[in-house]
Design a protein around this motif. Structure first.
Motif, short mmCIF file in Angstrom:
data_model
loop_
_atom_site.label_atom_id
_atom_site.label_comp_id
_atom_site.label_asym_id
_atom_site.label_seq_id
_atom_site.Cartn_x
_atom_site.Cartn_y
_atom_site.Cartn_z
N LEU A 53 5.91 58.78 52.51
CA LEU A 53 7.33 58.63 52.17
C LEU A 53 8.01 57.78 53.23
N GLY A 54 8.72 56.75 52.77
CA GLY A 54 9.35 55.82 53.70
C GLY A 54 8.29 55.00 54.40
N CYS A 55 7.39 54.44 53.63
CA CYS A 55 6.21 53.75 54.18
C CYS A 55 6.53 52.42 54.83
N ASN A 78 13.07 49.90 50.34
CA ASN A 78 13.21 48.45 50.45
C ASN A 78 12.29 47.77 49.44
N LEU A 79 12.87 47.22 48.39
CA LEU A 79 12.10 46.60 47.32
C LEU A 79 11.24 45.45 47.82
N ASN A 80 11.76 44.64 48.73
CA ASN A 80 10.98 43.52 49.26
C ASN A 80 9.73 44.02 49.99
N TYR A 81 9.88 45.07 50.77
CA TYR A 81 8.71 45.62 51.45
C TYR A 81 7.64 46.03 50.44
N VAL A 82 8.06 46.75 49.40
CA VAL A 82 7.11 47.25 48.40
C VAL A 82 6.45 46.11 47.64
N GLU A 83 7.25 45.17 47.16
CA GLU A 83 6.70 44.12 46.31
C GLU A 83 5.98 43.02 47.08
N GLU A 84 6.35 42.80 48.32
CA GLU A 84 5.77 41.70 49.08
C GLU A 84 4.86 42.19 50.21
N GLU A 85 5.46 42.79 51.21
CA GLU A 85 4.75 43.14 52.45
C GLU A 85 3.60 44.13 52.22
N CYS A 86 3.89 45.25 51.57
CA CYS A 86 2.88 46.29 51.37
C CYS A 86 1.70 45.78 50.55
N ALA A 96 -6.32 47.51 48.27
CA ALA A 96 -5.33 47.48 47.19
C ALA A 96 -5.73 48.34 46.00
N GLU A 97 -7.01 48.44 45.73
CA GLU A 97 -7.49 49.22 44.58
C GLU A 97 -7.47 50.73 44.84
N GLN A 98 -7.24 51.13 46.08
CA GLN A 98 -7.26 52.55 46.43
C GLN A 98 -5.92 53.25 46.17
N GLY A 99 -4.87 52.47 45.93
CA GLY A 99 -3.58 53.10 45.74
C GLY A 99 -2.51 52.14 45.30
N GLU A 100 -1.27 52.56 45.51
CA GLU A 100 -0.15 51.74 45.08
C GLU A 100 1.07 51.99 45.96
N PHE A 101 1.97 51.03 45.90
CA PHE A 101 3.26 51.14 46.58
C PHE A 101 4.34 51.14 45.52
N ILE A 102 5.29 52.05 45.66
CA ILE A 102 6.32 52.25 44.64
C ILE A 102 7.69 52.17 45.30
N HIS A 103 8.59 51.46 44.65
CA HIS A 103 9.97 51.38 45.11
C HIS A 103 10.69 52.66 44.72
N GLY A 104 11.33 53.30 45.69
CA GLY A 104 12.08 54.51 45.39
C GLY A 104 12.57 55.19 46.65
N SER A 105 13.41 56.17 46.45
CA SER A 105 13.99 56.93 47.56
C SER A 105 13.19 58.20 47.79
#
Length: 140
Positions: A53-55, A78-86, A96-105
């Protein structure tokens, strides 16, 4: 210890109380040590499913997945962190195949997150931002 960006590692880490601070040029090793400490203390392994949480930019999430082979879900506001950096970091480290990053609070988690079961829930550093909303965290 330098607080500048050091190859993707930024904020803090774990420095042993016995460490000679004059021999630590940046936070890279402190971050590596923090990831190792978390893995060893919590028993994270290949069979684990970790929620972070808050990755942020996913540095710890990806490092732990890389070290253990675990599944993971990282959540950040932070949407940019999730969609780009992570996602870039996970791809570059081969996890990347082991999991996912999700935008949310973290105080109002998306259903996609709450519908899963996790063996470990992490919040490294982000609790500073929501310390006054702890009851909401437990409701999720």
């Amino acid at each position: 210890v330098s607080t500048q960006s050091t190859g993707g590692y930024y904020n803090y880490g774990r420095i042993s109380p016995e460490a000679d601070l004059d021999t630590i040029p940046d936070l890279r090793q402190a971050n590596e040590d923090m990831a190792q400490f978390v893995v060893s203390q919590l028993g994270i392994c290949k069979d684990s499913n970790v929620l972070d949480l808050g990755c942020g930019k996913g540095m710890y999430t990806v490092k732990i997945a890389e070290m253990t082979g675990c599944r993971y879900t990282g959540v950040d506001l932070n949407l940019n962190y999730v969609e780009e950096e992570c996602k870039k970091l996970a791809e570059s480290r081969g996890v990347a195949e082991q999991g996912e990053f999700i935008h949310g609070s973290m105080t109002d988690l998306p259903a996609r997150v709450t519908e899963q079961k996790y063996t470990h829930i992490l919040s490294l550093g982000s609790m500073f931002y929501v310390h006054n909303q702890v009851p909401a965290l437990f409701e999720n």
